[in-house]
Structures are given as structure tokens and as C-alpha cells.
Design a protein around this motif. Structure first.
Motif, PDB file in Angstrom:
ATOM      1  N   ASN A 570       0.921  -1.191   0.139  1.00  0.00           N
ATOM      2  CA  ASN A 570       0.024  -0.134   0.115  1.00  0.00           C
ATOM      3  C   ASN A 570       0.910   1.463  -0.045  1.00  0.00           C
ATOM      4  O   ASN A 570       1.876   1.272   0.815  1.00  0.00           O
ATOM      5  CB  ASN A 570      -0.711  -0.128   1.438  1.00  0.00           C
ATOM      6  N   ALA A 571       0.385   2.215  -0.700  1.00  0.00           N
ATOM      7  CA  ALA A 571       1.245   3.688  -0.827  1.00  0.00           C
ATOM      8  C   ALA A 571       0.525   4.103   0.613  1.00  0.00           C
ATOM      9  O   ALA A 571      -0.602   4.238   0.924  1.00  0.00           O
ATOM     10  CB  ALA A 571       0.754   4.368  -1.999  1.00  0.00           C
ATOM     11  N   THR A 572       1.627   4.847   1.471  1.00  0.00           N
ATOM     12  CA  THR A 572       1.108   5.458   2.676  1.00  0.00           C
ATOM     13  C   THR A 572       1.250   6.918   2.370  1.00  0.00           C
ATOM     14  O   THR A 572       2.186   7.181   1.455  1.00  0.00           O
ATOM     15  CB  THR A 572       2.053   4.868   3.727  1.00  0.00           C
ATOM     16  N   SER A 578       9.969   9.468   8.146  1.00  0.00           N
ATOM     17  CA  SER A 578       9.261   8.426   8.764  1.00  0.00           C
ATOM     18  C   SER A 578       9.146   7.055   8.051  1.00  0.00           C
ATOM     19  O   SER A 578       9.016   6.125   8.656  1.00  0.00           O
ATOM     20  CB  SER A 578       7.842   8.951   9.289  1.00  0.00           C
ATOM     21  N   CYS A 579       9.173   7.126   6.726  1.00  0.00           N
ATOM     22  CA  CYS A 579       9.475   5.947   6.033  1.00  0.00           C
ATOM     23  C   CYS A 579      10.703   4.927   6.510  1.00  0.00           C
ATOM     24  O   CYS A 579      10.719   3.845   6.702  1.00  0.00           O
ATOM     25  CB  CYS A 579       9.691   6.193   4.646  1.00  0.00           C
ATOM     26  N   ASN A 587       0.339   2.292  14.715  1.00  0.00           N
ATOM     27  CA  ASN A 587      -0.204   1.386  13.802  1.00  0.00           C
ATOM     28  C   ASN A 587       0.874   0.933  12.490  1.00  0.00           C
ATOM     29  O   ASN A 587       0.627   0.485  11.644  1.00  0.00           O
ATOM     30  CB  ASN A 587      -1.270   1.981  12.889  1.00  0.00           C
ATOM     31  N   GLU A 588       2.165   1.511  12.572  1.00  0.00           N
ATOM     32  CA  GLU A 588       3.032   1.249  11.904  1.00  0.00           C
ATOM     33  C   GLU A 588       4.024   0.062  12.672  1.00  0.00           C
ATOM     34  O   GLU A 588       4.374   0.526  13.912  1.00  0.00           O
ATOM     35  CB  GLU A 588       3.935   2.488  11.196  1.00  0.00           C
ATOM     36  N   SER A 589       4.691  -0.829  11.952  1.00  0.00           N
ATOM     37  CA  SER A 589       5.924  -1.523  12.612  1.00  0.00           C
ATOM     38  C   SER A 589       6.631  -2.291  11.642  1.00  0.00           C
ATOM     39  O   SER A 589       6.275  -2.791  10.921  1.00  0.00           O
ATOM     40  CB  SER A 589       5.122  -2.534  13.455  1.00  0.00           C
ATOM     41  N   PHE A 612       6.961   8.436  -2.353  1.00  0.00           N
ATOM     42  CA  PHE A 612       6.138   8.204  -1.632  1.00  0.00           C
ATOM     43  C   PHE A 612       6.511   6.691  -0.722  1.00  0.00           C
ATOM     44  O   PHE A 612       7.667   6.293  -1.381  1.00  0.00           O
ATOM     45  CB  PHE A 612       4.673   7.936  -1.881  1.00  0.00           C
ATOM     46  N   CYS A 613       5.931   6.516   0.235  1.00  0.00           N
ATOM     47  CA  CYS A 613       6.539   5.276   0.888  1.00  0.00           C
ATOM     48  C   CYS A 613       5.546   4.270   0.832  1.00  0.00           C
ATOM     49  O   CYS A 613       4.235   4.348   1.260  1.00  0.00           O
ATOM     50  CB  CYS A 613       6.480   5.921   2.530  1.00  0.00           C
TER      51      CYS A 613
END
Ligand code: NAG
Ligand code: NAG
Ligand code: NAG
Ligand code: NAG
Ligand code: NAG
Ligand code: NAG
Ligand code: NAG
Ligand code: NAG
Length: 702
Positions: A570-572, A578-579, A587-589, A612-613
Motif C-alpha cells: 500500500n502507498a502510505t 518516517s518511512c 499502527n506502523e511496525s 512516497f512510502c
């Protein structure tokens, strides 16, 4: 050129001796460096060395362009100016000719093979007839009557040249302007007229490809260790990284068995090889399979979110399979030793996509292992898998057939899993028994073989988007693979209509992997610092030694990693910082996901790429043979292939005078040198007399 050097003087003398030669042309022809050449290099396993090498200072021989097999007589016995450097047109690059030269290697200085732009219609494979025969599942102890291709010869065209050892250098030459220069030089100077000896000067070629490693892997790894204080490596293990991902992410920091978890493994191989180092296109051999699996992964993306199946699906792309299953044997080893997110007990079944690009008629074949199927419970599961595959193919444009029950599996990663335990599995391929692939592990297994032809006048961007028939056919196969995996994972058949592979994506992948990796799609998928990996040509699929040389990951591995992330992730909205450190965010890990910063595209109204990340479950896992992990360099269970190191690789042509003449030249040169030394000594010792006004005594340099 330094006018003071005696070389120049001797050359003048040579010119004077040979008034008939135009000196300028001699000088120009001296040392034409050949730049479009690739050598065959030395590889070693537990017991043997294979491949080629030159002597330490390179090998020089008089050029001979071979015109037929009968013409071999000239370089091998009757020619008066050995050793010879033999130029082979590709139809003469046969086992019979190569072995005759190997056995007369005193008269052969080396060989250069001209690789034509059109592939030989009769087929060509320098690989063995029974690939990886000693490291698959079949052996004395397991289906003894099926071992060593007793019942089915997979690669009947294989002439085995890739596994021979030659003690002279062998280079490839692209059919281009330089090859013309070489032939011209030969026809002007060397061609025997009326079988009388040609006269000097003759056109010669020099090939350098001296290899440091000798004998076998154990010997060279021992030497590596001895010199480890001041690392003077002799050889490096072949290896790179496998790429894998799952439809439901696992905590990558928690290894070993997972309770109540069953996983369907979907596999394909990434690598390929050929006779020459680092030229491996593997269009049918590997790319047809892994592109199909990538497209299948994409086809499953939506449905596995909307209607997740009970079982997880693990996609695995194995590196180094051409060399005794490096990647798959490592994954099995990691699973057995609790070094992977699941273990072998978690595996429900395995579907492997083999060579699927060259179909005859509308058939695809479902290969399974008769030995494990003799166990009733395994057989039941294989039967169910076959039924699921047939259901998945309903309504599509091909039929699925099983070979006769007594036929073994073709060479495949599945064999390495079966060595560990009887896991139900099927290998999907376009051949019933012997390969359809006429060019297995050769330089001709390329885009042309998969009919990637584009209408005239398309620019690269239009070609990238143009749906070839091959892409449409592979997309159908991918649809079937995706549906079968979903069903194997206990998904609902009613969802089949929502699982359709996109021929557009398949065509883009085929273009990028087989025609031109530097295209707008691949550019958008990669991080800015990786864009130098992209070339106006396809990448090479030889596994190489990236692992121990500590250099970056192999290009195909990188590409598959990023494409899989694009197709399944998924594109975040994370920014570049932060990437790299997403763990601070809710919610990110990084335990669950991997995060790749990609450079993206230029928006229609903008001027700069919008990076993008991408968050996905795509990971790399070491594909280094367990033999090196365990220090068992003589292992017969695991791949032990290493590649020798070398200083440099070079090829050039020039004119040589005769040996006698060279000696004379040298003699004259030495005489001139001595004379000039005497003169300078005389001049400088009498300098005060000769140049009485200018010199200060202490300043004389001679
Ligand atoms: C190879 O050599 C030719 C002529 O000798 C030259 O024109 C060409 O630029 C060279 N190519 C490379 C990649 O160096
Ligand atoms: C090493 O390679 C040679 C040449 O292909 C082969 O004959 C031999 O069986 C291999 N050795 C092992 C241990 O696999
Ligand atoms: C080869 O031999 C033929 C007949 O013996 C003769 O006519 C011809 O000139 C010779 N060619 C050369 C290049 O010596
Ligand atoms: C993953 O496992 C590690 C190590 O056990 C643990 O510290 C971490 O909290 C886990 N992360 C998630 C998201 O489960
Ligand atoms: C490529 O085209 C030729 C000629 O049309 C055909 O015979 C062959 O089957 C095609 N190959 C593939 C892989 O589609
Ligand atoms: C068949 O395989 C299953 C699962 O591997 C095993 O538990 C069972 O003992 C085997 N049966 C026979 C008759 O070997
Ligand atoms: C995948 O690539 C396409 C084309 O560059 C892009 O539009 C899309 O956003 C990408 N998706 C992900 C998840 O990276
Ligand atoms: C380009 O268009 C997008 C959407 O139409 C808009 O959000 C964005 O601000 C525009 N960018 C520029 C630089 O005008």
C-alpha cells in the motif's frame, strides 16, 4: 608514445625490415581493445573446477577463423604457427569441436565465440541433460529408479559444455563492427592460401582471464581463511537473496513454528545462467515463471482483503537455483532451524510455477512426485490440489493435464522441500516430459524466444504498454495460478470472478525484465538511489557473488522486491524520514511490514517526481548455501559453488611479427639500448668538454 623508449626504435627497425608494410597501419592495428566481450570464468564445487582461464599474463595466439569442423585440422595439427586463437561462429560452438580443442590444448591459445543476433533454429543448450541431478530429491534412497534422469531426460539438447573445464580462455564476441574488424584482419593476413603457410606479420589475439582459485571449493575456502588477516580472497560463494512475502504479515522478529497456522507456498525461481559469465537472460527458463507468479500475487491483492482465505499464502522467489538449488535449500534449512517466520510443519502445500512461456497447443502440465504420493494421505492432498487447479482453469483458454503417474518431478525447488518431508506439491509447466525450451540456460533464451515483438514505430513508452500475445497468454496462466492458490488456502470459489490477472502489468514486466529495464514504470518503483540499476538493456540473471563481496543486492532481486511491493503493498502518506523510522508511529511496525521509499512519477501538472512510502510484507532472505553457513565445503547435500576471483578481464587483437623476427627485434633493441647507454655515458662524462659553457659540474643527470 615516449620517443626516448627503445620500443619505438625497435619498431622503426621492424618497419625498416618490412618495407612492404605500411607502418602507420601497423601502428594503428597494434592493440585494438575489444570491448563487447564476456569471458567464461572459473567456478568450483566440492569436487571439481569448471569453466575457463588464461595464463597469468594472458594467452596470445594467431587468429584462425574456423569455417567447418574439417577445418579444425589447421589449428590442431597442420597449421605452422601454433598456438592458435580460434574464432568460432555459433553453429560450430559444439561439444565435438570444443572437446577436440580441449584435448589438443597445447596448440590452442584460446577461443572466441561469435554470438549472432538471431538464435540457432535447431536449439542450443550448454547445460547438462539432467539439471541439478545430484542435489534434487531423487537418489539411491528416494525413488532410485527415477534418479539421474533414468526415466525422463529433461534437457535432451544439453551438451554439457557449461560444466567442462578448459585450460584456455574462452570469450564471447557480439556480432558487430568489431567482429568484422577481426575477420578482416584474419582474411588479410592469416588465411592459408592453397594450404601454404601465410607470411608474417600475422593477426593475433590476446585474451586475459587469469583465475586465482584452483582445484575445488574446499581448497580455495581454506586459502581464503589462511589469508584472512590480510584478506586475499581466492573465491566467493555464489549467492544473493530470496524475495518473499505473505498475504497476511507475520511478525518478522518471531521465528519458528506458528501454532494453528497453515500456509500455502507459491514458488518460482529468479536466476538463470549461460556458458559465459554474467550473460543470462532466462526468458523461458525463469522469467516466464516468476512474472506469472508476480501477476498472480497482484490478482490476489483485492480479494484477500475483502474475503481473506483461512490459510496464509507465502510467495517465494528463489535465487541461485541454477547452481544446485541455493535459494530453496537455504529456505528449507532456515525453516528447519527456526530461522524463518514459519517452519516446515506450517506448510500446507506447495505450488511451483516452472517454465510456462512456450506452450505447444493449449496444454499446461501438472507435475507431481510419485514417491511421496505412494503414501495415501499425501496422495489424497495432491489429488485435491490437482482438482483445485482444474477448477481454477475452468473457463480459461487452456487445458491442464497430468503426465503419466510414474514420471518424476522436473528439476524444481519443490524437490528441496520433499528432501525434508513429504509435503504435497505440484509444479506447473508447459512441458509434458522433456523441456519445450530449446535454449535452456543459454544466451538465446531471450525476448525473441518469447515472441516479444512490437509493431514498428512504437516509442519505448508505447512498447511498455503494448500488450503482446505472450503477455495475454501468461496473464491467463497467472489468473489460474491465483485462483488455485486462493482455493488451496481455503478461499471461496465464488470469488473466482474477482481474481483476474492484468495483462497490462504482465506486459510491462516482460518489457522491463526482457527488453529494457530503464523504463518509466521501473523508475517509479525504485528508490532514487537505486535508479542506476536500470539500463537500456534487460538485467542479467546470473546469481553472482553479491553476498560475500558485500556489494548491493543483485539487480533482478531488487526489481522483484520492489515490483512485489508495488503489486501487493500500500502507498502510505509517510514522509521520507518516517518511512525509514516508522516504529514511532501508531499502527506502523517494522516487525510486521517493510517500508520502501520509492521515487514515484512526475504528476501531470508538476515538474518533479513525487516520492512516497510503500508498506508491504515483502522481505529479502539470505540465499547463501547452508554449506557455507556450516563450513561444510565438501558437502554433497548442499550447493558448494564458488566463483573464482580475478584481477582483470581483457581482450585485444594486434599484428605479430614471427617468433624469429621478434627475437631479432629484441636483440637489435638490446643492442640499440646498450649503444645509446654507451653514447649517453660518453656524452655526459665528456660533457664539460662538449658543452663547456652551459653545465655546472654537480648537475649532470646521466
Ligand atoms: C567499443 O569500441 C568501439 C570502437 O573500437 C567504440 O566506438 C565504442 O565506443 C566502444 N564502446 C565502449 C562501450 O567502450
Ligand atoms: C561438481 O561438478 C562436477 C561437474 O559438473 C560434477 O561432476 C560433480 O558431481 C559435482 N560435485 C558435487 C559434489 O556435486
Ligand atoms: C593457388 O593455386 C592455384 C593453382 O595451383 C593458382 O592458380 C593460384 O594463383 C594460387 N593462389 C595463391 C593465392 O597462391
Ligand atoms: C514482534 O515481536 C517482537 C519480538 O518478540 C516484539 O517486541 C514486538 O512487539 C512484536 N511486534 C508486533 C507488532 O507484534
Ligand atoms: C512465436 O511465434 C512463432 C511463429 O508465429 C510460433 O510458432 C511460436 O509458437 C510462438 N512462440 C510463443 C512462445 O508464443
Ligand atoms: C504418510 O504421511 C503422513 C504425513 O507425512 C505420515 O504421518 C504417515 O505416517 C505416512 N503413512 C505411511 C503409511 O507412511
Ligand atoms: C505502483 O505503481 C504504480 C505506477 O507507478 C503507482 O501508480 C501505484 O501507486 C504504485 N502502488 C504502490 C502500492 O506502490
Ligand atoms: C497538481 O494537481 C493536483 C490535483 O489536481 C493538485 O492537488 C496539486 O496541488 C497540483 N500541483 C501543482 C504543483 O500545481
Amino acid at each position: 608514445m615516449d620517443l626516448g623508449s627503445p620500443k619505438w626504435v625497435t619498431m622503426l627497425i621492424v618497419c625498416w625490415l618490412y618495407k612492404s608494410i605500411n607502418c602507420n597501419s601497423v601502428e594503428q592495428k597494434i592493440y585494438v581493445e575489444l570491448n563487447n566481450t564476456v569471458p567464461c570464468v572459473r567456478l568450483l564445487n566440492a569436487t571439481h573446477q569448471i569453466g575457463c582461464q588464461s595464463s597469468l599474463s594472458g594467452d596470445v595466439g594467431v587468429l584462425h577463423v574456423l569455417e567447418s569442423e574439417a577445418d579444425l585440422d589447421w589449428p590442431l595439427s597442420s597449421g605452422p604457427n601454433p598456438p592458435y586463437m580460434v574464432i568460432l561462429e555459433s553453429p560450430l560452438f559444439t561439444r565435438s569441436i570444443m572437446m577436440k580443442m580441449k584435448n589438443a590444448s597445447r596448440r590452442i591459445a584460446g577461443v572466441a565465440v561469435v554470438i549472432p543476433n538471431a538464435s540457432p533454429p535447431q536449439g542450443f543448450s550448454p547445460h547438462t541433460t539432467c539439471p541439478n541431478e545430484n542435489t534434487g530429491v531423487y537418489s539411491e534412497k528416494y525413488g532410485a529408479d527415477l534418479a539421474n534422469c533414468n526415466t525422463t531426460v529433461w534437457n535432451p539438447l544439453g551438451n554439457g559444455l557449461s560444466y567442462e573445464e578448459f585450460d584456455f580462455p574462452i570469450f564471447s564476441l557480439k556480432e558487430d563492427h568489431q567482429t568484422e574488424v577481426i575477420k578482416q584482419c584474419y582474411f588479410q593476413h592469416n588465411r592459408p592460401a592453397n594450404s601454404s603457410a601465410p607470411v608474417y606479420p600475422l593477426c593475433a589475439m590476446q585474451l586475459y582471464s587469469h583465475m586465482h582459485a584452483v582445484t575445488d571449493t574446499a581448497t580455495c575456502m581454506r586459502r581464503n581463511d589462511i589469508f584472512s588477516i590480510n584478506p586475499e580472497m581466492m573465491c566467493d560463494p555464489l549467492g544473493d537473496y530470496n524475495v518473499w512475502s505473505t498475504i497476511r504479515p507475520y511478525n518478522n522478529s518471531v521465528k519458528g513454528h506458528k501454532e494453528n497456522e497453515t500456509v500455502v507456498l507459491a514458488a518460482a525461481r529468479l536466476d538463470s545462467r549461460s556458458f559465459f559469465w554474467d550473460v543470462a537472460t532466462g526468458a523461458e527458463g525463469s522469467i516466464s515463471g516468476f512474472v506469472t507468479l508476480l501477476a498472480a500475487a497482484q490478482a490476489l491483492r483485492e480479494v484477500t482483503v475483502v474475503a481473506p482465505p483461512t490459510r496464509n499464502i507465502l510467495f517465494a522467489f528463489f535465487q541461485g537455483e541454477a547452481f544446485d538449488y541455493i535459494g530453496s535449500s537455504r529456505m528449507v534449512y532456515d525453516m528447519e532451524n527456526n530461522k524463518f517466520v514459519i517452519d516446515l510443519d506450517n506448510i500446507h502445500s506447495i505450488l511451483e510455477v516452472g517454465q510456462v512461456g512456450v506452450r505447444t497447443g493449449s496444454n499446461l502440465w501438472l507435475h507431481s512426485d510419485p514417491v511421496s504420493r505412494s503414501n495415501a494421505s499425501v496422495n489424497t492432498e495432491v489429488m485435491e490440489m490437482l482438482a483445485n487447479l482444474r477448477r481454477a482453469a475452468a473457463g480459461l483458454n487452456f487445458s491442464l493435464t497430468e503426465p503419466t503417474v510414474s514420471q518424476p518431478l522436473p528439476p524444481s525447488s519443490l524437490q528441496r522441500f520433499l528432501r525434508a518431508r513429504p509435503i504435497p506439491g505440484v509444479v506447473l509447466a508447459d512441458h509434458q516430459s522433456a523441456y519445450n525450451n530449446k535454449y535452456y540456460e543459454s544466451v538465446y533464451d531471450n525476448d525473441a524466444y518469447l515472441n516479444l515483438t512490437y509493431p514498428a514505430g512504437l516509442n519505448p513508452e508505447e512498447k511498455l504498454e503494448f500488450e503482446t500475445d505472450t503477455a495475454k497468454a501468461l496473464a491467463e496462466v497467472a489468473t489460474m495460478v491465483a485462483r488455485a492458490l486462493y482455493k488451496q488456502a481455503d478461499g471461496d470459489e465464488a470469488q473466482f470472478d474477482n481474481i483476474v490477472a492484468d495483462p497490462k502489468i504482465v506486459t510491462q514486466m516482460l518489457y522491463g525484465f526482457l527488453v529494457k529495464s530503464d523504463n518509466s514504470w521501473f523508475q517509479a518503483l525504485l528508490a532514487p538511489e537505486l535508479k542506476s540499476l536500470l539500463q537500456p538493456s534487460p538485467p542479467e540473471y546470473y546469481v553472482g557473488v553479491t553476498m560475500s563481496a558485500n556489494s548491493a543486492v543483485n539487480t533482478p532481486t531488487r526489481l522483484v522486491q520492489h515490483i512485489l511491493a508495488n503489486l501487493t503493498g500500500n502507498a502510505t502518506s509517510l514522509n521520507q524520514t518516517s518511512c525509514q523510522k516508522p516504529d514511532d508511529l501508531e499502527n506502523e511496525s517494522k516487525h510486521l511490514y517493510s517500508y520502501l521509499w520509492v521515487q514515484g512519477t512526475v504528476p501531470p501538472n508538476g515538474t518533479e517526481r513525487e516520492g512516497f512510502c510503500v508498506r508491504s510484507s515483502v522481505r529479502l532472505a539470505k540465499a547463501l548455501s547452508p554449506a557455507f553457513e556450516l563450513g561444510e565445503y565438501s558437502s554433497s547435500a548442499y550447493s558448494t559453488w564458488t566463483e573464482s576471483r580475478w584481477k582483470f578481464i581483457k581482450a585485444r587483437i594486434f599484428l605479430v611479427a614471427s617468433h624469429d623476427l621478434e627475437m631479432l627485434t629484441l636483440g637489435v633493441g638490446v643492442a640499440v639500448l646498450l649503444a645509446s647507454l654507451l653514447v649517453t655515458y660518453f656524452v655526459s662524462s665528456k660533457a664539460d668538454v662538449l658543452f663547456s659553457s652551459a653545465r655546472e659540474p654537480g648537475n649532470a643527470t646521466y
